[in-house]
Design an enzyme around this catalytic site. Sequence first.
Site, PDB file in Angstrom:
ATOM      1  CE  LYS A  82      -4.132  -1.909   0.000  1.00 50.76           C
ATOM      2  NZ  LYS A  82      -4.061  -3.383  -0.113  1.00 50.76           N
TER       3      LYS A  82
HETATM    4  C1  LIG Z   1      -5.400  -4.050   0.651  1.00 47.15           C
HETATM    5  C2  LIG Z   1      -6.868  -3.917   0.688  1.00 47.15           C
HETATM    6  C3  LIG Z   1      -7.658  -4.262   1.817  1.00 47.15           C
HETATM    7  C4  LIG Z   1      -7.138  -4.849   3.087  1.00 47.15           C
HETATM    8  O1  LIG Z   1      -5.973  -5.421   3.019  1.00 47.15           O
HETATM    9  P1  LIG Z   1      -5.033  -6.104   4.091  1.00 47.15           P
HETATM   10  O2  LIG Z   1      -4.075  -6.806   3.206  1.00 47.15           O
HETATM   11  O3  LIG Z   1      -5.871  -6.962   4.940  1.00 47.15           O
HETATM   12  O4  LIG Z   1      -4.372  -5.014   4.873  1.00 47.15           O
HETATM   13  C5  LIG Z   1      -9.020  -4.030   1.750  1.00 47.15           C
HETATM   14  N1  LIG Z   1      -9.586  -3.498   0.666  1.00 47.15           N
HETATM   15  C6  LIG Z   1      -8.891  -3.146  -0.411  1.00 47.15           C
HETATM   16  C7  LIG Z   1      -9.581  -2.526  -1.565  1.00 47.15           C
HETATM   17  C8  LIG Z   1      -7.504  -3.373  -0.457  1.00 47.15           C
HETATM   18  O5  LIG Z   1      -6.822  -3.052  -1.560  1.00 47.15           O
END
Ligand SMILES: *Cc1c(COP(=O)(O)O)cnc(C)c1O
Length: 399
Positions: free
Chosen positions: A186
Site C-alpha cells: 500500500k
Molecule cells: C489491501 C486492501 C484491503 C485490506 O488489506 P489487508 O491486506 O488486509 O491489509 C481491503 N480493501 C482493499 C480494496 C484493499 O486493496
Amino acid sequence: MPGFEFFGDEERKEVNDVLETGILMRYGFDGPRKGIWKSKELEAAICSRFGVQHAQLTSSGTAALTTAMAALGIGAGDEVIMPAFTFVASFEAVLSMGAIPVLVDIDTSLTLAPEAVKAAITPKTKCVMPVHMCGSMADLDALKAICAEHHLILLEDACQSIGGTYKGKALGTIGDAGTFSFDFVKTITCGEGGVVMTNNKEVYTMSDAFTDHGHDHLGVDRGADLHPFLGYNFRISELHAAVGLAQIKKLDNFLELQKRNNQILRSYLEQVPGISFRTVPDPQGDSYSFLTWFLPTQAQTETVIEAMKAAGILAGNFYWYANNWHYIRKWDHLKTAKSLYALSDDQKNAIVKLQNTVFEKSDAIMSKCISTAISLTWTEAQVHEKGASFLAVLKGAIS
Ligand SMILES: *Cc1c(COP(=O)(O)O)cnc(C)c1O
C-alpha cells in the site's frame, strides 16, 4: 504506489526505539516501555494528517473493515452493498460478520455506480461500502445522499487510496467510518496493519475495545479492565506501528512523486487516439497511485496486453478483468461458497446467486481497462522512456 520502495534509515530508527525497550505490545508495561508508544503516536499522526478525530490501528486492513462493521452494528442478516470490482478483503470482512455482501456494478470511476446502489436497496440493506479503488474515489456526494435518504451507514474502504481527497476531505474520513490498509504494497506500509478512522466517538471507543478482546482500556491495570462486550484480537504490534510512523512522515513526498510520474506517463498515453481515462469524481483529489486507462474495445485491450508482454513492459500493468483477486469474474471460491465453516443460508443463497448474475456494465468497462501502478523510484527520465515505449507498443498494436 508502494511505500516499501523507500524503506530506509527512518524506519530502522523507529523500529530500533522499540527493540531497545523490548516492549513489542501496544498496551501496558508502562514502566519498562520508557515512554515509547509507537501505536499511539501513529494514531495521533493519522488524526492530524488526515483531519479526522479518531483513529484505531489494527493488524490489517481486513481487520480494520471487520472492526468498523462491528462498531457500526453490522451483523447477521444485514446486507452490505459493495462493488463487483474490489479486493477480496472487502467481502471477506462482510462475511466474517455474518452479513451479506451484495455486489453491484461499477461505473467508469471504477467504483460503485450510484444508480446500481439505489437499485440494490432492500429492507435488509444496512450499509453502503464504496471502495476507492486504485488511488481514486467514488462519487461520495451521490452515495451520501442515497445513504441519508434510506438511513444507511456509509463505510469507506479507502485501503487503496491513502492520501486521496474528495472536495478537500481525506478519503476514509467522510463516511460514518473509513479504513486504510498498511499492508506491504500500500501507499504507506507497516509491513502489515490497518486503521479505522471515524469522527464518531462511540464508534471509535467500540473499535478500540473490539480490537483487543473487548478490553475497555479504562484503568491503569490491564488485568483489571472490564469487558463491556465481545471482541477479538486485531491488535497491531509496536514494531509494525514503528514502521508506519516513519512512513507517514514521508507520505507527502510519496504523493508528490506519484503525481509527477503519473502525469508524465499520462501525457504520452494522451497522444494515442482512442485512449481514454477513468472518471475521477473530484479530479483534485486523485492520489495518483495508478494511471488507469481504457482502450476502445476488448479485442484491442487484449492485443495491447500481449504486445506489452512481448516488449517486456507488462510488469506493473494490471488487466483486472482477467485477474484472480480484484474482479467478480474469477471469484469462483466466493461464487461456490467454498467456506471452511458453515455460512448462514442467507449468506450462501446470496453468494451462490452470483454465479448467474450478469455484470454487463462492469464487464464492458473492465474488459477495456488497464491500470498502471506508479512507482516512486522512477526518475523523470525513466518515466519519459517508459512513456515512449508505451507509445511505440500502442501505435503498433491498435493502429
Ligand atoms: C489491501 C486492501 C484491503 C485490506 O488489506 P489487508 O491486506 O488486509 O491489509 C481491503 N480493501 C482493499 C480494496 C484493499 O486493496
